[in-house]
Design a protein around this motif. Structure first.
Motif, mmCIF file in Angstrom:
data_model
loop_
_atom_site.group_PDB
_atom_site.id
_atom_site.type_symbol
_atom_site.label_atom_id
_atom_site.label_comp_id
_atom_site.label_asym_id
_atom_site.label_seq_id
_atom_site.Cartn_x
_atom_site.Cartn_y
_atom_site.Cartn_z
ATOM 1 N N PRO A 148 0.826 -1.222 0.000
ATOM 2 C CA PRO A 148 0.000 0.000 0.000
ATOM 3 C C PRO A 148 0.862 1.275 0.000
ATOM 4 O O PRO A 148 1.840 1.380 0.738
ATOM 5 C CB PRO A 148 -0.796 -0.106 1.303
ATOM 6 N N ASN A 149 0.495 2.192 -0.869
ATOM 7 C CA ASN A 149 1.129 3.510 -0.986
ATOM 8 C C ASN A 149 2.613 3.472 -1.349
ATOM 9 O O ASN A 149 3.317 4.455 -1.151
ATOM 10 C CB ASN A 149 0.925 4.325 0.290
ATOM 11 N N LEU A 150 3.087 2.362 -1.896
ATOM 12 C CA LEU A 150 4.483 2.294 -2.326
ATOM 13 C C LEU A 150 4.777 3.344 -3.388
ATOM 14 O O LEU A 150 5.861 3.928 -3.404
ATOM 15 C CB LEU A 150 4.819 0.895 -2.859
ATOM 16 N N ASP A 151 3.803 3.613 -4.253
ATOM 17 C CA ASP A 151 4.015 4.610 -5.304
ATOM 18 C C ASP A 151 4.296 5.993 -4.719
ATOM 19 O O ASP A 151 5.050 6.773 -5.285
ATOM 20 C CB ASP A 151 2.840 4.646 -6.280
ATOM 21 N N LYS A 152 3.733 6.299 -3.563
ATOM 22 C CA LYS A 152 3.987 7.606 -2.925
ATOM 23 C C LYS A 152 5.435 7.677 -2.433
ATOM 24 O O LYS A 152 6.101 8.708 -2.563
ATOM 25 C CB LYS A 152 3.023 7.867 -1.778
ATOM 26 N N ALA A 153 5.927 6.573 -1.880
ATOM 27 C CA ALA A 153 7.327 6.522 -1.444
ATOM 28 C C ALA A 153 8.261 6.657 -2.646
ATOM 29 O O ALA A 153 9.298 7.325 -2.568
ATOM 30 C CB ALA A 153 7.603 5.226 -0.690
ATOM 31 N N VAL A 154 7.885 6.046 -3.761
ATOM 32 C CA VAL A 154 8.688 6.144 -4.983
ATOM 33 C C VAL A 154 8.708 7.589 -5.481
ATOM 34 O O VAL A 154 9.764 8.114 -5.852
ATOM 35 C CB VAL A 154 8.165 5.176 -6.071
ATOM 36 N N HIS A 155 7.551 8.244 -5.471
ATOM 37 C CA HIS A 155 7.497 9.657 -5.870
ATOM 38 C C HIS A 155 8.395 10.504 -4.969
ATOM 39 O O HIS A 155 9.137 11.364 -5.459
ATOM 40 C CB HIS A 155 6.060 10.186 -5.804
ATOM 41 N N PHE A 209 -2.162 13.413 -4.332
ATOM 42 C CA PHE A 209 -1.271 12.807 -3.344
ATOM 43 C C PHE A 209 0.115 12.527 -3.924
ATOM 44 O O PHE A 209 1.104 12.506 -3.185
ATOM 45 C CB PHE A 209 -1.899 11.551 -2.739
ATOM 46 N N ASP A 210 0.196 12.324 -5.237
ATOM 47 C CA ASP A 210 1.507 12.211 -5.886
ATOM 48 C C ASP A 210 2.245 13.543 -5.779
ATOM 49 O O ASP A 210 3.446 13.577 -5.508
ATOM 50 C CB ASP A 210 1.366 11.819 -7.352
ATOM 51 N N ILE A 211 1.528 14.635 -5.989
ATOM 52 C CA ILE A 211 2.138 15.963 -5.884
ATOM 53 C C ILE A 211 2.633 16.192 -4.461
ATOM 54 O O ILE A 211 3.749 16.683 -4.237
ATOM 55 C CB ILE A 211 1.156 17.063 -6.325
ATOM 56 N N LEU A 212 1.834 15.809 -3.485
ATOM 57 C CA LEU A 212 2.249 15.960 -2.084
ATOM 58 C C LEU A 212 3.474 15.092 -1.771
ATOM 59 O O LEU A 212 4.372 15.523 -1.042
ATOM 60 C CB LEU A 212 1.100 15.618 -1.146
ATOM 61 N N ALA A 213 3.517 13.892 -2.334
ATOM 62 C CA ALA A 213 4.683 13.030 -2.144
ATOM 63 C C ALA A 213 5.917 13.644 -2.805
ATOM 64 O O ALA A 213 7.019 13.604 -2.239
ATOM 65 C CB ALA A 213 4.414 11.638 -2.716
ATOM 66 N N ASN A 214 5.743 14.240 -3.981
ATOM 67 C CA ASN A 214 6.854 14.916 -4.663
ATOM 68 C C ASN A 214 7.394 16.055 -3.806
ATOM 69 O O ASN A 214 8.606 16.201 -3.631
ATOM 70 C CB ASN A 214 6.395 15.479 -6.008
ATOM 71 N N ILE A 215 6.493 16.858 -3.277
ATOM 72 C CA ILE A 215 6.889 17.992 -2.431
ATOM 73 C C ILE A 215 7.581 17.489 -1.167
ATOM 74 O O ILE A 215 8.581 18.071 -0.725
ATOM 75 C CB ILE A 215 5.669 18.875 -2.106
ATOM 76 N N THR A 216 7.080 16.398 -0.610
ATOM 77 C CA THR A 216 7.705 15.823 0.582
ATOM 78 C C THR A 216 9.137 15.384 0.293
ATOM 79 O O THR A 216 10.050 15.651 1.077
ATOM 80 C CB THR A 216 6.874 14.624 1.095
#
Length: 126
Positions: A34-41, A99-106
């Motif tokens: 779950p949410n691995l794509d956010k960690a990748v971003h 949420f991808d954008i938020l992960a990028n910013i993070t």
């Protein structure tokens, strides 16, 4: 020579991100976490920001890190937003995700913070 190396590294990493984010989603292997794509971003933009800081740092004469850091962070944010818009406009298997954008910013923020901490630990002035 150092400038060119940093530029090529930053542009190549940017191209990798662009390709992976715009390629057909069925071409990318999936792992059921779950949410691995956010960690990748976040990882993508951590490295993106770090590489662009290295390049922009070679462009300024003084040793102040804040300007290259700011430009790199903003470039990462705009690049991430651009990719999400491009997914909507140019792909049929991808869709934009806030949420991808938020992960990028993070990832970009964590890179910026890490660079500042590294400089502080090293004992040099930013």
């Amino acid at each position: 020579m150092r400038k060119l190396f940093f530029l090529i590294s930053a542009v190549a990493w940017s191209a990798v991100i662009l390709y992976l984010c715009l390629t057909k989603s069925s071409n990318i292997p999936t792992i059921d976490i779950p949410n691995l794509d956010k960690a990748v971003h976040a990882f993508f933009h951590f490295v993106f920001t770090s590489l662009w800081v290295l390049f922009f740092r070679t462009q300024v004469r003084n040793k102040n890190i804040y300007k290259p850091l700011f430009f790199s962070f903003m470039l990462s944010v705009f690049f991430g937003v651009f990719i999400e818009i491009a997914q909507q406009l140019f792909t049929t298997t991808r869709s934009p995700d806030m949420f991808d954008i938020l992960a990028n910013i993070t990832g970009a923020a964590f890179a910026s913070f890490s660079i500042l901490v590294f400089i502080k630990i090293r004992g040099t002035k930013p």
